[in-house]
Design an enzyme around this catalytic site. Structure first.
Site, short mmCIF file in Angstrom:
data_model
loop_
_atom_site.label_atom_id
_atom_site.label_comp_id
_atom_site.label_asym_id
_atom_site.label_seq_id
_atom_site.Cartn_x
_atom_site.Cartn_y
_atom_site.Cartn_z
N ASP A 1 -109.11 -38.00 -31.74
CA ASP A 1 -109.45 -37.79 -33.14
C ASP A 1 -109.12 -38.97 -34.04
O ASP A 1 -109.52 -39.00 -35.20
CB ASP A 1 -108.71 -36.55 -33.67
CG ASP A 1 -109.24 -35.31 -33.02
OD1 ASP A 1 -110.46 -35.23 -32.85
OD2 ASP A 1 -108.44 -34.43 -32.66
N HIS B 1 -100.23 -35.84 -28.34
CA HIS B 1 -101.01 -34.84 -27.61
C HIS B 1 -100.08 -34.05 -26.72
O HIS B 1 -99.11 -34.60 -26.20
CB HIS B 1 -102.10 -35.53 -26.77
CG HIS B 1 -103.18 -34.59 -26.35
ND1 HIS B 1 -103.07 -33.80 -25.25
CD2 HIS B 1 -104.38 -34.32 -26.93
CE1 HIS B 1 -104.18 -33.07 -25.16
NE2 HIS B 1 -104.98 -33.36 -26.16
N1 CMC Z 1 -96.48 -37.80 -35.84
C1 CMC Z 1 -95.13 -37.87 -35.83
N2 CMC Z 1 -94.36 -37.23 -34.95
C2 CMC Z 1 -94.96 -36.47 -34.03
C3 CMC Z 1 -96.36 -36.36 -33.95
C4 CMC Z 1 -97.13 -37.07 -34.91
N3 CMC Z 1 -98.46 -37.00 -34.90
N4 CMC Z 1 -96.70 -35.55 -32.93
C5 CMC Z 1 -95.55 -35.17 -32.36
N5 CMC Z 1 -94.50 -35.73 -33.02
C6 CMC Z 1 -93.08 -35.61 -32.66
C7 CMC Z 1 -92.50 -34.26 -33.04
O1 CMC Z 1 -91.96 -34.27 -34.34
C8 CMC Z 1 -91.49 -34.07 -31.96
O2 CMC Z 1 -90.37 -34.87 -32.27
P1 CMC Z 1 -88.87 -34.38 -31.87
O3 CMC Z 1 -88.86 -34.30 -30.37
O4 CMC Z 1 -87.98 -35.43 -32.43
O5 CMC Z 1 -88.69 -33.03 -32.54
C9 CMC Z 1 -92.14 -34.68 -30.71
O6 CMC Z 1 -93.02 -35.68 -31.23
C10 CMC Z 1 -92.90 -33.69 -29.85
O7 CMC Z 1 -93.81 -32.99 -30.71
P2 CMC Z 1 -94.32 -31.50 -30.48
O8 CMC Z 1 -94.78 -30.94 -31.78
O9 CMC Z 1 -93.29 -30.74 -29.71
O10 CMC Z 1 -95.57 -31.76 -29.51
P3 CMC Z 1 -96.70 -30.73 -29.18
O11 CMC Z 1 -97.10 -31.03 -27.79
O12 CMC Z 1 -96.28 -29.34 -29.49
O13 CMC Z 1 -97.84 -31.12 -30.22
C11 CMC Z 1 -99.74 -32.08 -31.22
C12 CMC Z 1 -98.98 -31.83 -29.92
C13 CMC Z 1 -101.12 -32.68 -30.88
C14 CMC Z 1 -99.99 -30.73 -31.94
C15 CMC Z 1 -98.91 -33.03 -32.12
O14 CMC Z 1 -98.71 -34.27 -31.46
C16 CMC Z 1 -99.56 -33.24 -33.49
O15 CMC Z 1 -99.33 -32.44 -34.40
N6 CMC Z 1 -100.37 -34.34 -33.64
C17 CMC Z 1 -101.11 -34.55 -34.85
C18 CMC Z 1 -102.34 -33.66 -34.86
C19 CMC Z 1 -103.42 -34.15 -33.93
O16 CMC Z 1 -103.76 -35.34 -33.90
N7 CMC Z 1 -104.00 -33.20 -33.16
C20 CMC Z 1 -105.13 -33.51 -32.27
C21 CMC Z 1 -104.83 -33.25 -30.85
S1 CMC Z 1 -106.06 -34.01 -29.78
C22 CMC Z 1 -107.46 -33.04 -29.99
C23 CMC Z 1 -107.47 -31.88 -29.09
O17 CMC Z 1 -107.48 -32.06 -27.85
O18 CMC Z 1 -107.54 -30.74 -29.63
#
Ligand code: CMC
Length: 433
Positions: free
Chosen positions: A368, A311
């Site tokens: 989720d 998240h």
């Molecule tokens: N699985 C594997 N690696 C992950 C994941 C994951 N679900 N989420 C983040 N990472 C890694 C990412 O690859 C990155 O690694 P590195 O630093 O080595 O490059 C690090 O963690 C930080 O990720 P980010 O993409 O910069 O984080 P963000 O804050 O931009 O993204 C997120 C947040 C929710 C989009 C992401 O965690 C994700 O895609 N999760 C899966 C989708 C999901 O479950 N979304 C629902 C969110 S909760 C509902 C809501 O409130 O809307």
């Protein structure tokens, strides 16, 4: 809304040898923010923050998240407590008005909402225009926006009465619209609201009753549905809420703003993640295949992510995921379902939350992760999951929209950019290109 953030200090920024003082602003809880509103005017420099990881777009008094502690508060009340001990309409009142209602206020609010549950009959023609296999989010986006054509006057948003009417109408009608999307998709006749039922009970009946059979709302399922509504109601300035505020900042019709929020919620990185999480759990299928998926999630050459994990704000377990895990057990217990997907989910959570990769990055289950399992046990197909999220979040969106319009410091939202395209060049006529 009365502005309450206060200046607690001054930050200095030096740009090309010249120093500028920037006020440090603090609210009642959470990190302070550096007020850069005058920076461009004074220095000719923008701040650059794509994805808004370090940017507060507004002051708000509705929801507070402590991502490190895994805490979520609505108007100061812990969401876990609200989900366990109150009802969705009580929480809706709280979000809108800032205080929990007393018995009299609750009765009036509940009766106002139930008096607005029906849709104008002509809304039906919008549904008839959709292909029968349209995604229900597409129908919801379109029909919620269409309400603007029926309640155009609600856009006189400076008048409190018109604003209240818009708030009550949208909270009352969104379950009826969401249920209609479901019925249209499965080819069943629409079921009209029945106002002696609770907010959640009425919604379940509109989804699952058919004219040929009697329908009784199961109280355990009704309670679970209501908890799901409460847990999804608001989440401060997330992508869809910010979209609603941005659309509303121009003075647009409130139903059109909610349609904008609905569109934003649709994506798999936001509201669409519960559908994706359930699909992933089903694809994993058995506990012995978990290591393969954990390895894929860690592999930077593989775009796969563990859906329902991670998240932008929570770097601990999302408190909503805890309630959702308990609710999943309650619902499956009540329905006597033993679901192998739940076993995979629990094992995956156990393994991933102990893996260095996930711990280091603060990646824990979010709301989720379990919600797909419980929603499918309730009888909803996966393409309805985001619709349910939108239904619940509509209360948060409209509360945030209302707060924005009451904020004396509100201005039209207008981000800037760092332009890196072509510089000025001469037009070349087509025959010379
Ligand atoms: N699985 C594997 N690696 C992950 C994941 C994951 N679900 N989420 C983040 N990472 C890694 C990412 O690859 C990155 O690694 P590195 O630093 O080595 O490059 C690090 O963690 C930080 O990720 P980010 O993409 O910069 O984080 P963000 O804050 O931009 O993204 C997120 C947040 C929710 C989009 C992401 O965690 C994700 O895609 N999760 C899966 C989708 C999901 O479950 N979304 C629902 C969110 S909760 C509902 C809501 O409130 O809307």
């Amino acid at each position: 809304m009365e502005n309450k953030i206060k200046q607690t200090g001054t930050a200095q920024i030096t740009i090309e040898g010249k120093s500028y003082d920037l006020p440090i602003m603090k609210g009642s809880m959470g990190a302070p923010g550096i007020d850069v509103r005058a920076l461009y005017k004074q220095s000719g420099h923008f701040t650059f923050d794509p994805g808004f990881t370090s940017t507060c777009s507004t002051e708000s008094q509705i929801t507070f998240i402590d991502g490190g502690e895994g805490q979520l508060l609505y108007r100061g009340y812990d969401v876990e407590k609200l989900a366990e001990e109150s009802t969705s309409l009580e929480v809706a009142y709280l979000l809108i008005h800032g205080e929990l209602p007393n018995a009299k206020e609750y009765e009036t609010f509940e009766s106002t909402i139930t008096n607005h549950t029906m849709l104008h009959d002509q809304i039906e023609s919008f549904f008839q225009g959709y292909r029968r296999d349209s995604h229900p989010m597409s129908m919801l986006c379109g029909t919620v926006g269409a309400l603007s054509g029926f309640y155009h006057d609600d856009q006189h948003t400076t008048e409190d009465e018109a604003r209240d009417l818009a708030i009550h109408r949208i909270i009352a009608k969104i379950p009826t619209l969401a249920a209609r999307c479901y019925k249209y998709r499965v080819g069943q006749p629409s079921v009209y609201p029945q106002n002696n039922l609770s907010y959640a009970g009425n919604f379940l009946r509109m989804c699952f009753a058919v004219p040929a059979e009697p329908y009784e709302v199961n109280p355990v399922i009704e309670r679970a549905m209501d908890k799901i509504f409460i847990l999804h109601m608001d989440h401060e300035q997330n992508a869809s809420t910010s979209t609603v505020r941005l659309a509303g900042s121009s003075g647009a019709n409130p139903y059109a703003c909610i349609a904008a929020g609905t569109a934003c919620l649709w994506g798999p990185s936001h509201g669409g993640a519960n559908e994706a999480a359930l699909n992933m759990l089903k694809e994993i299928g058995t506990v012995d295949r978990i290591p393969e998926y954990i390895a894929r999630a860690k592999d930077k050459t593989d775009p796969f992510r563990l859906m329902g994990f991670g998240h932008r704000v929570y770097k601990a377990t999302d408190p909503r995921a805890r309630v959702m895990r308990r609710t999943t057990h309650e619902v499956l217990g009540e329905l006597g379902i033993s679901n192998p997907v739940l076993e995979v989910a629990m094992e995956l959570e156990k393994i991933a939350t102990n893996e260095d990769y996930f711990v280091k990055r603060g990646l824990y289950p979010n709301v989720d992760f379990y919600s797909g399992i419980v929603l499918s046990a309730l009888g909803f197909p996966t393409d309805m999951f985001t619709v349910l999220f939108a239904l619940a979040r509509t209360t948060g969106w409209i509360s945030q929209w209302n707060e924005m319009l009451e904020d004396p410091s509100q201005r039209i939202g207008r981000p800037r950019q760092l332009y890196s395209g072509a510089e000025l060049r001469d037009f070349v006529p087509m025959d010379k290109r």
